[in-house]
Write an enzyme that holds these catalytic residues in place. Structure first.
Site, short mmCIF file in Angstrom:
data_model
loop_
_atom_site.label_atom_id
_atom_site.label_comp_id
_atom_site.label_asym_id
_atom_site.label_seq_id
_atom_site.Cartn_x
_atom_site.Cartn_y
_atom_site.Cartn_z
N ASP A 1 -1.42 4.92 5.12
CA ASP A 1 -2.04 5.58 3.96
C ASP A 1 -3.56 5.52 4.08
O ASP A 1 -4.11 4.69 4.81
CB ASP A 1 -1.60 4.88 2.67
CG ASP A 1 -1.69 5.78 1.44
OD1 ASP A 1 -2.16 6.93 1.57
OD2 ASP A 1 -1.26 5.33 0.36
N GLY A 2 -4.22 6.39 3.36
CA GLY A 2 -5.67 6.39 3.30
C GLY A 2 -6.16 5.39 2.27
O GLY A 2 -5.38 4.63 1.69
N ALA A 3 -7.48 5.36 2.03
CA ALA A 3 -8.07 4.51 1.00
C ALA A 3 -9.37 5.16 0.55
O ALA A 3 -9.97 5.94 1.29
CB ALA A 3 -8.33 3.10 1.53
N ASP A 4 -9.78 4.83 -0.68
CA ASP A 4 -11.03 5.39 -1.21
C ASP A 4 -12.23 4.50 -0.91
O ASP A 4 -13.36 4.96 -0.85
CB ASP A 4 -10.89 5.60 -2.72
CG ASP A 4 -9.77 6.59 -3.02
OD1 ASP A 4 -9.84 7.72 -2.51
OD2 ASP A 4 -8.82 6.22 -3.73
N GLY B 1 -7.60 7.36 -6.00
CA GLY B 1 -8.39 8.56 -6.25
C GLY B 1 -7.47 9.77 -6.41
O GLY B 1 -7.72 10.66 -7.21
N GLY C 1 -2.51 11.82 -0.01
CA GLY C 1 -3.93 12.18 0.06
C GLY C 1 -4.24 12.98 1.31
O GLY C 1 -3.38 13.19 2.17
N SER C 2 -5.50 13.41 1.41
CA SER C 2 -5.87 14.35 2.48
C SER C 2 -5.78 13.74 3.87
O SER C 2 -5.48 14.43 4.83
CB SER C 2 -7.29 14.87 2.22
OG SER C 2 -8.21 13.81 2.12
N LYS D 1 -15.82 5.65 3.99
CA LYS D 1 -15.07 4.82 3.03
C LYS D 1 -15.36 3.32 3.17
O LYS D 1 -14.96 2.53 2.33
CB LYS D 1 -13.56 5.05 3.20
CG LYS D 1 -13.11 6.51 3.14
CD LYS D 1 -13.36 7.12 1.78
CE LYS D 1 -12.66 8.44 1.56
NZ LYS D 1 -12.83 9.46 2.58
N GLU E 1 2.18 4.19 -4.32
CA GLU E 1 1.64 3.67 -3.05
C GLU E 1 1.79 2.15 -2.98
O GLU E 1 2.25 1.61 -1.97
CB GLU E 1 0.16 4.05 -2.91
CG GLU E 1 -0.05 5.54 -2.65
CD GLU E 1 -1.49 5.99 -2.78
OE1 GLU E 1 -1.80 7.07 -2.28
OE2 GLU E 1 -2.32 5.28 -3.39
#
Length: 275
Positions: free
Chosen positions: A121-124, A136, A61-62, A161, A143
């Site tokens: 990692d990211g999260a939504d 997302g 992700g971004s 978020k 993941e």
């Protein structure tokens, strides 16, 4: 650690070594953009948690892309050595390969048979208990299988978020078999713990939940995604996770409960961390 933001005319230095030219007119009105915030937390997670000799899970992700960028940068500079990484999507794998990051997969001697030191990692969406909605970007299964193996799972987000309850701020992705998908989608809607949720088949690109095509979105695993939209929070996220997992036709879902070690949050006032 607060975000470094010094106003030195004619340029502004942001944490992470981002230098911006700024006119005197812009002056103090300068705000860190969302991308700059993502870069700050991505770099900080790597600087604080990744050490030489580690096996590292690379998110998708971004926001996670900035963490991957930082690992590559530190390897190139010789500040990190003997890193082996496990990517959580085809696009993260491609980014890591371009940056020269050595890669493996779970279950290999190189991964110490799945003993990952840290995953980033990211999260939504992130709730007060640090349960997450992810997926997302369509990489929820890869993941989850990687991040479940990590001794530390560091989540990096911007403050948009953070939410009081999972569901309303971001639709819950569920990865399902294409065979009889209409049936599985209806069965998801009928689960007691997902009461009030409205499932919708993801169309177009699997990398976002916008309708950007006519055909069903296909994941890296060759499967479909149903996004479940909520007006009110999911009352019991762990129960919803268990019900989804028990449903025939469901491959994986985007509820990541009880997995987060720490979340690093970027806001306009700087960087904070929980816990």
């Amino acid at each position: 650690e607060e975000m470094l933001l010094t106003l030195a005319s004619p340029s502004v230095v942001l944490g992470g070594g981002v230098r911006l030219g700024v006119s005197s007119r812009a002056g103090l009105a300068l705000m860190a953009t969302q991308d700059e915030l993502k870069k700050q937390v991505g770099y900080k997670a790597v600087d604080d948690y990744v050490k030489s000799g580690m096996v590292v899970g690379l998110g998708t992700g971004s926001t996670a892309a900035f963490a991957v960028e930082r690992v590559g940068q530190l390897l190139k500079e010789g500040k990190l050595t003997d890193i082996v990484a496990i990517p959580t999507s085809v696009r993260t794998k491609e980014q890591a390969e371009e940056l020269g990051i050595p890669l493996t997969t779970l279950g290999t001697p190189e991964s110490r048979f799945s003993k990952i030191d840290v995953a980033i990692d990211g999260a939504d969406a992130v709730d007060p208990q640090l349960n997450l909605i992810k997926g997302g970007g369509g990489a929820l299964f890869r993941e989850k299988i990687v991040e479940e193996c990590a001794e530390k799972f560091i989540v990096i987000v911007d403050d948009s978020k953070m939410c009081d309850g999972l569901g309303p701020s971001f639709a819950l992705p569920v990865e399902i078999a294409p065979f009889c998908w209409e049936h599985t989608m209806r069965a998801i809607a009928e689960l007691p713990s997902l009461k009030g949720g409205k499932p919708q088949l993801r169309l177009g690109s699997s990398a976002n939940n916008a309708v950007d095509g006519k055909d069903p979105a296909v994941t890296d695993n060759g499967l479909y995604i149903v996004d479940v939209f909520f007006d009110t929070p999911i009352a019991d996220a762990p129960k919803a996770a268990a019900e989804l997992k028990g449903l025939c036709g469901v491959f994986e879902h985007g509820l990541f409960c009880g997995m987060t070690t720490s979340v690093i949050i970027a806001g306009k006032d700087g960087i904070s961390q929980k816990p």
